[in-house]
Design a protein around this motif. Structure first.
Motif, mmCIF file in Angstrom:
data_model
loop_
_atom_site.group_PDB
_atom_site.id
_atom_site.type_symbol
_atom_site.label_atom_id
_atom_site.label_comp_id
_atom_site.label_asym_id
_atom_site.label_seq_id
_atom_site.Cartn_x
_atom_site.Cartn_y
_atom_site.Cartn_z
ATOM 1 N N TYR A 25 5.081 -15.766 -36.330
ATOM 2 C CA TYR A 25 5.539 -14.690 -35.442
ATOM 3 C C TYR A 25 7.046 -14.517 -35.653
ATOM 4 O O TYR A 25 7.715 -15.381 -36.212
ATOM 5 C CB TYR A 25 5.157 -14.960 -33.986
ATOM 6 N N ALA A 26 7.557 -13.406 -35.169
ATOM 7 C CA ALA A 26 8.900 -12.946 -35.573
ATOM 8 C C ALA A 26 9.973 -14.028 -35.520
ATOM 9 O O ALA A 26 10.710 -14.231 -36.479
ATOM 10 C CB ALA A 26 9.318 -11.743 -34.736
ATOM 11 N N PHE A 27 10.056 -14.749 -34.378
ATOM 12 C CA PHE A 27 11.104 -15.750 -34.242
ATOM 13 C C PHE A 27 10.973 -16.841 -35.294
ATOM 14 O O PHE A 27 11.938 -17.197 -35.970
ATOM 15 C CB PHE A 27 11.059 -16.355 -32.832
ATOM 16 N N LYS A 28 9.742 -17.367 -35.458
ATOM 17 C CA LYS A 28 9.513 -18.455 -36.411
ATOM 18 C C LYS A 28 9.827 -17.999 -37.832
ATOM 19 O O LYS A 28 10.413 -18.726 -38.621
ATOM 20 C CB LYS A 28 8.054 -18.957 -36.323
ATOM 21 N N GLU A 31 13.503 -17.985 -38.316
ATOM 22 C CA GLU A 31 13.985 -19.358 -38.453
ATOM 23 C C GLU A 31 13.718 -19.899 -39.844
ATOM 24 O O GLU A 31 14.599 -20.455 -40.499
ATOM 25 C CB GLU A 31 13.245 -20.254 -37.443
ATOM 26 N N GLU A 34 15.886 -18.413 -42.447
ATOM 27 C CA GLU A 34 17.240 -18.973 -42.434
ATOM 28 C C GLU A 34 17.263 -20.363 -43.056
ATOM 29 O O GLU A 34 18.154 -20.679 -43.831
ATOM 30 C CB GLU A 34 17.783 -19.026 -41.001
ATOM 31 N N VAL A 41 19.846 -14.136 -40.440
ATOM 32 C CA VAL A 41 19.133 -12.873 -40.273
ATOM 33 C C VAL A 41 18.827 -12.693 -38.795
ATOM 34 O O VAL A 41 18.626 -13.666 -38.063
ATOM 35 C CB VAL A 41 17.848 -12.845 -41.129
ATOM 36 N N SER A 42 18.828 -11.467 -38.316
ATOM 37 C CA SER A 42 18.526 -11.239 -36.908
ATOM 38 C C SER A 42 17.022 -11.044 -36.751
ATOM 39 O O SER A 42 16.350 -10.578 -37.676
ATOM 40 C CB SER A 42 19.266 -10.028 -36.380
ATOM 41 N N ILE A 43 16.512 -11.422 -35.580
ATOM 42 C CA ILE A 43 15.083 -11.267 -35.326
ATOM 43 C C ILE A 43 14.705 -9.790 -35.416
ATOM 44 O O ILE A 43 13.647 -9.435 -35.928
ATOM 45 C CB ILE A 43 14.723 -11.846 -33.943
ATOM 46 N N GLY A 44 15.625 -8.946 -34.923
ATOM 47 C CA GLY A 44 15.358 -7.504 -34.973
ATOM 48 C C GLY A 44 15.096 -7.023 -36.382
ATOM 49 O O GLY A 44 14.177 -6.237 -36.630
ATOM 50 N N ALA A 45 15.920 -7.525 -37.324
ATOM 51 C CA ALA A 45 15.754 -7.099 -38.715
ATOM 52 C C ALA A 45 14.399 -7.544 -39.246
ATOM 53 O O ALA A 45 13.691 -6.796 -39.922
ATOM 54 C CB ALA A 45 16.874 -7.671 -39.565
ATOM 55 N N HIS A 47 11.727 -8.288 -37.437
ATOM 56 C CA HIS A 47 10.688 -7.565 -36.720
ATOM 57 C C HIS A 47 10.473 -6.170 -37.313
ATOM 58 O O HIS A 47 9.350 -5.723 -37.526
ATOM 59 C CB HIS A 47 11.065 -7.465 -35.241
ATOM 60 N N LYS A 75 3.029 -14.254 -27.948
ATOM 61 C CA LYS A 75 3.700 -13.901 -29.205
ATOM 62 C C LYS A 75 2.740 -13.115 -30.088
ATOM 63 O O LYS A 75 1.516 -13.183 -29.922
ATOM 64 C CB LYS A 75 4.191 -15.163 -29.922
ATOM 65 N N ARG A 76 3.310 -12.366 -31.025
ATOM 66 C CA ARG A 76 2.484 -11.574 -31.938
ATOM 67 C C ARG A 76 2.373 -12.333 -33.266
ATOM 68 O O ARG A 76 3.386 -12.583 -33.929
ATOM 69 C CB ARG A 76 3.103 -10.198 -32.179
ATOM 70 N N GLU B 29 6.496 -9.307 -26.610
ATOM 71 C CA GLU B 29 6.716 -10.196 -27.757
ATOM 72 C C GLU B 29 8.193 -10.359 -28.071
ATOM 73 O O GLU B 29 8.671 -11.454 -28.363
ATOM 74 C CB GLU B 29 5.971 -9.673 -28.996
ATOM 75 N N ASP B 33 10.260 -13.776 -28.119
ATOM 76 C CA ASP B 33 10.939 -14.274 -29.322
ATOM 77 C C ASP B 33 12.401 -14.562 -29.036
ATOM 78 O O ASP B 33 12.937 -15.601 -29.427
ATOM 79 C CB ASP B 33 10.840 -13.238 -30.445
ATOM 80 N N LEU B 34 13.053 -13.641 -28.339
ATOM 81 C CA LEU B 34 14.476 -13.818 -28.076
ATOM 82 C C LEU B 34 14.727 -15.008 -27.163
ATOM 83 O O LEU B 34 15.701 -15.731 -27.321
ATOM 84 C CB LEU B 34 15.089 -12.536 -27.480
ATOM 85 N N PHE B 56 23.762 -10.579 -29.784
ATOM 86 C CA PHE B 56 23.668 -10.154 -31.186
ATOM 87 C C PHE B 56 22.237 -9.737 -31.520
ATOM 88 O O PHE B 56 21.994 -8.701 -32.143
ATOM 89 C CB PHE B 56 24.145 -11.315 -32.064
ATOM 90 N N GLN B 57 21.280 -10.533 -31.059
ATOM 91 C CA GLN B 57 19.877 -10.225 -31.346
ATOM 92 C C GLN B 57 19.450 -8.918 -30.685
ATOM 93 O O GLN B 57 18.759 -8.105 -31.274
ATOM 94 C CB GLN B 57 18.959 -11.364 -30.869
ATOM 95 N N ASN B 60 20.727 -6.043 -32.420
ATOM 96 C CA ASN B 60 20.020 -5.857 -33.675
ATOM 97 C C ASN B 60 18.624 -5.266 -33.508
ATOM 98 O O ASN B 60 17.958 -4.970 -34.481
ATOM 99 C CB ASN B 60 19.926 -7.172 -34.431
ATOM 100 N N TYR B 61 18.216 -5.159 -32.249
ATOM 101 C CA TYR B 61 16.942 -4.473 -32.024
ATOM 102 C C TYR B 61 17.120 -2.964 -31.859
ATOM 103 O O TYR B 61 16.176 -2.238 -31.635
ATOM 104 C CB TYR B 61 16.212 -5.060 -30.811
ATOM 105 N N ARG B 63 16.909 -0.420 -33.397
ATOM 106 C CA ARG B 63 16.375 0.146 -34.624
ATOM 107 C C ARG B 63 15.329 1.179 -34.265
ATOM 108 O O ARG B 63 14.648 1.045 -33.257
ATOM 109 C CB ARG B 63 15.718 -0.947 -35.469
ATOM 110 N N PHE B 65 12.373 1.760 -35.097
ATOM 111 C CA PHE B 65 10.972 1.385 -34.869
ATOM 112 C C PHE B 65 10.763 0.866 -33.450
ATOM 113 O O PHE B 65 9.689 0.974 -32.891
ATOM 114 C CB PHE B 65 10.519 0.331 -35.898
#
Lengths: 114, 871
Positions: A25-28, A31, A34, A41-45, A47, A75-76, B29, B33-34, B56-57, B60-61, B63, B65
């Motif tokens: 899932y996105a966070f893992k 991680e 990295e 890298v940001s989670i947003g990127a 995701h 989580k997704r 989700e 995650d955050l 920061f996170q 960065n969202y 975006r 999408f």
């Protein structure tokens, strides 16, 4: 028309999804990215790219279980589709074929064991 | 340690922000995650770092999408896209209203923008100088009755400003009009306005140098600076720097720098600059500018310098003071060649008013048409409402439609500006110091404000209509239609007032142009012939040269008399010369004090040449008078001024010329004639008979021989001045150029008025269109029951004419009041005639009739069956 080409970052993420399997899932994934590349890298990127990979049909996802650390939120979990696997293979084959055509490395000295 | 961190939570604000923009389906989700990320950072780093990372996170969202407001590729059609689609469809379907609305915005914004350009240029006159507000001009009042005149205090009084702490420095300027300095290069002669000044000129004024160092170029006395266009005139495309230019009687000068052309919003204009120290005396004194610092107090300083000039024998009763440079363009118009360009505050006000009216009319127009359109969409809207559209959806719909209008009109306006720009700037003689991007920005901003204004009005109007009413067809009872009529009436008030204003302005202008000037302006030609004899310090040489010139002069006078086309000729200033100056005169043996009276020098042939009417006594004559005798001729205004009854007893004296001990006998009185610009009243005038060889000649030419005569004179001129081109001015041309400014402003005004009137008509037209459409069934029934087409037209038209009539009643007094005030700006005014008002009413009603009747007729002549059958 759907875009089906695979970018470098996309390819890496796709592989990471495969590596992490049930924990993808996105966070893992961020991680893992990295720690494997030692690049931030940001989670947003991540995701956003995962989202794009889904649109291209290389990934599918469903909601998994929740944990306390996530404040009870689910989580997704992402999994690679058949088309995703095929594209990954094609990408690898393409690169290997390029490597083989590289005169300095072709043939003797380097063996990629493929 | 770990436990102590357990209570730390992610920053609330960041969480809120995320919740605000993120898509609802992603929220769970992502927040999860955050949170995980936050806690894992917290394990390794400080709380601050973890919080910073959370922010920061979140950032960065941001975006596409994840964005709530962004269209989602997966759903078939997003609401916003739908709104735009509908807006476009509506735009295309109702071509007439869309086009009229668009015209309203474009014309409104465009006209205002054009007017803004002119007003802005006028208003910022001279403000491009950094020291604009810190420059002061010393002026002198020779005695209590005199006017202020600029004076060069350094030259006359050896004034030393270094002892005043509030003065930073002073700069002298002498302006030489084109007829005073003759530049020659390669035996060609060029003329232009010359600025003679100190080497520190550029510390005071921000004229830009293209070539040359502003601190150095004026230090060398043999340098000359040219403006770009002057350099182009003399050298064409070849390099001017380093070339030598001869200036007659002044020596030769080397081109050391090129100036950018003087911008249109500079009150001083010139074609070249010469260093003042190139000569010890230039023949005129010129004016001075003082640069002051922040401790300057005008009143205190004026008091300090008031008596500065009283040591000078000629200025014993004088008072010195200062005039702010920033005041000279509008308020304190000084009598000096350098600052002869002046603006009129009332012109600015008039133009501003016009811009405001046009803007208001176009905003009203646009709102009106759009609400007409939205009423026609009411049923569609009700159906949407029943299907669950919320209020916010209608707002979005409105915004989308306005965005479509905005984008299209910005593009159209900008393109229109690019097309019109050269003509417009040329017409009003403006230089534009804005780049294309600024223009686009301004246009966009103006359009945006326009749209916002109209949207606000529209929002207030539409939201209140209930869907049930619309569906059940009870539209006629809705009050908003009345609002539309009121808006149209207001537009008509403006339009009628503007038509009246145009009429009055036109009439005033025609009046000024056709007014009897008191002299015959036809076929008067003037030209300079002899230059002043050069004086190099050698008296004998000077005497011989003068004798020689006198001989030539006699010859030329003889020859001129022989040319068959010359009816009369004279030497003296032709009327409408700007440089007629005044002197203190008084009537001898009377209680009058000395007062400033204009003085004109003329020879014996002047009255005949110019065509003055002698009403008493006689004019100067060659057989009875010798020049420079103590004899004067005055005009009727002067006679009335002093109340002179008997010419024989009337003697005048001037404090400059010997005072009452040396009086001048009045020998005749001429009928008043306009020797100055028509915006001035005819003031008292004293004429003396002074002959001066270098004075220009004025010829009265026979019309049928005009060309041949000019050719003969030109030949005569060439024999004495082989290197010069013969140039002459025709008085009528000069008159016309004097009115050029007024003429152009009037034309501009007329154009913009026309625009406002047309806009109002468009508004009325759309109103009429909608009204008749709404009553189409009623018309059908009336016709079936037996009404004739004429009756139906009358019914429909009177409905509108009522409102137009109301507009007249409101507009008339407003226009009357405003035009009375406007005419007060002129010394010679045309009366406000009733027929202008009646004419304006008639014009407006005819226009309204035409727009309305067209509609009514097509509605009335339709087959009623058609109207009744359709449901």
């Amino acid at each position: 028309m759907k875009e089906t080409r695979l970018g470098d970052f996309e390819e890496t993420l796709l592989l990471l999804v495969g590596i992490l399997d049930k924990e993808a899932y996105a966070f893992k994934i961020a991680e893992e990215f990295e720690s494997q590349t030692s690049r931030a890298v940001s989670i947003g990127a991540v995701h956003s790219t995962l989202n794009r990979l889904m649109e291209k049909g290389f990934l599918e996802s469903e909601m998994g279980e929740s944990t306390a650390e996530r404040g009870g939120r689910r989580k997704r979990i992402y999994t690679i589709t058949a088309s995703g696997q095929r594209t990954l293979q094609e990408a690898r084959d393409f690169k290997v074929s390029l490597w083989n055509q590289f005169p300095a490395f072709a043939g003797s000295k380097l063996n990629f064991n493929i | 340690m770990k436990n102590s961190k357990n209570h730390i939570t992610p920053p609330r604000l960041a969480e809120k922000l995320l919740n605000w923009f993120i898509k609802d389906e992603l929220a769970e989700e992502v927040l999860g995650d955050l949170d995980e990320k936050f806690h894992s950072t917290l394990k390794q780093h400080s709380a601050r770092k973890a919080k910073r990372n959370y922010w920061f996170q979140v950032i960065n969202y941001l975006r596409p999408f994840a964005f709530k407001f962004f269209k989602n590729k997966n759903s078939t059609i997003s609401p916003m896209k739908l709104h735009f689609k509908l807006a476009f469809r509506l735009f295309r379907k109702n071509t007439l209203i869309s086009f009229a609305s668009l015209t309203s915005i474009v014309v409104g914004v465009f006209s205002t923008f054009l007017i803004y350009l002119w007003v802005n240029s006028e208003q910022t006159t001279d403000q491009f100088h950094t020291n604009y507000a810190k420059l002061y001009i010393p002026v002198i009042q020779q005695s209590a009755v005199d006017e202020y005149e600029p004076i060069n205090t350094s030259l006359f009084f050896k004034a030393d400003y270094s002892k005043y702490s509030e003065i930073e420095g002073s700069v002298q300027t002498i302006y030489m009009s084109p007829n005073r300095l003759k530049l020659s290069y390669n035996n060609e002669i060029y003329r232009g306005g010359g600025m003679i000044t100190d080497s520190t000129f550029f510390d005071y004024f921000d004229f830009k140098l293209i070539d040359g160092n502003p601190n150095e170029v004026l230090k060398k006395p043999s340098n000359i600076l040219l403006t770009q266009s002057m350099a182009k005139r003399i050298f064409g495309d070849s390099e001017p720097i380093g070339e030598l230019i001869e200036i007659s009687q002044r020596g030769s000068f080397q081109v050391a720098g090129i100036l950018e052309d003087i911008p249109s919003n500079s009150s001083m204009t010139f074609d070249f600059i010469l260093p003042i120290h190139a000569q010890s005396f230039w023949g005129t004194a010129g004016i001075e500018f003082l640069l002051v610092n922040n401790s300057f107090d005008k009143n205190a300083f004026d008091e300090k310098i008031a008596g500065l000039g009283r040591n000078h024998p000629q200025f014993k009763e004088s008072t010195l003071s200062t005039v702010a440079f920033s005041d000279t363009y509008f308020n304190e118009q000084l009598n000096t060649d350098l600052l002869s360009k002046h603006g009129q505050a009332y012109e600015l006000d008039t133009m501003r008013l016009v811009a405001l009216v046009i803007l208001l009319v176009s905003i009203l127009n646009f709102t009106n048409m759009q609400s007409t359109l939205s009423f026609s969409q009411l049923k569609a809207k009700s159906i949407k409402q029943i299907h669950g559209a919320e209020k916010k959806d209608f707002v979005f719909e409105l915004v989308a439609s306005r965005l479509v209008y905005m984008v299209i009109s910005i593009i159209v306006t900008y393109v229109l500006f690019l097309v019109i720009k050269p003509t417009y700037l040329n017409f009003l003689n403006l230089t534009l110091d804005m780049n294309e991007l600024n223009v686009l920005g301004l246009i966009s901003a103006a359009t945006f404000v326009f749209i916002i204004a109209t949207t606000l009005v529209a929002l207030l109007q539409t939201v209140r209509i209930s869907s049930v009413k619309a569906l059940s067809g009870q539209l006629n009872n809705i009050k908003s239609f009345k609002a539309g009529k009121v808006l149209t009436t207001v537009q008509y008030v403006f339009a009628i007032a503007l038509i009246i204003a145009t009429g009055v302005i036109f009439k005033q202008f025609k009046y000024m142009q056709n007014k009897d000037l008191g002299f015959d302006k036809e076929n008067l030609v003037s030209f300079g012939f002899f230059d002043r004899v050069e004086y190099s310090g050698d008296d004998k040489e000077f005497y011989e040269k003068s004798q020689e010139q006198k001989k030539n002069y006699d010859f030329v006078v003889n020859e001129l008399a022989k040319i068959p086309g010359v009816e009369h000729f004279s030497q003296g200033k032709t009327p409408f010369d700007n440089s007629i100056s005044g002197m203190p005169w008084k009537l001898v043996n009377s209680n009058y004090e000395y007062s400033e009276i204009k003085l004109l020098s003329a020879d014996a042939n002047y009255a005949e040449t110019v065509g003055l009417k002698i009403i008493e006594g006689r004019f100067f004559s060659d057989s009875l008078d010798v020049q420079r005798q103590n004899k004067v001729v005055i005009n009727k205004a002067a006679m009335e001024f002093w109340g002179i009854e008997n010419l024989e007893d009337a003697k005048l004296a001037s404090s400059y010329w010997g005072g009452e001990g040396d009086p001048y006998q009045v020998i005749g009185v001429v009928e008043n004639f306009h020797y100055e610009h028509l915006s001035r009243k005819i003031a008292p005038l004293v004429m003396v008979n002074f002959e001066n060889i270098e004075n220009p000649f004025t010829l009265k030419v026979q019309e049928e021989r005009f060309k041949a005569t000019i050719e003969s004179v030109s030949e005569l001129f060439q024999t004495f001045n082989p290197n010069q081109k013969f140039t002459y001015t025709v008085l009528e041309d000069k008159l016309n150029t004097q009115y050029e400014r007024e003429k152009k402003l009037t034309q501009t005004f007329v154009i913009f008025t026309l625009i406002a009137v047309i806009l109002s008509s468009i508004g009325l037209f759309t109103m009429a269109l909608y009204e008749t459409q709404k009553r189409i069934k009623e018309i059908g029934i009336r016709k079936v029951v037996g009404a004739s087409t004429g009756q139906v037209i009358a019914l429909l038209s009177t409905n509108f004419m009522k409102w137009v009539l109301l507009a007249f009643i409101i507009a008339w007094p407003i226009a009357w009041y405003l035009m009375e005030k406007w005419l007060d700006n002129f010394a010679n005014q045309t009366p406000l005639s009733w027929w202008i008002f009646a004419g304006a009413g008639l014009t407006a009603s005819i226009l309204a009739m035409l727009t309305v009747i067209g509609q009514s007729f097509s509605a009335a002549s339709q087959n009623p069956v058609k109207a009744l059958r359709a449901e």
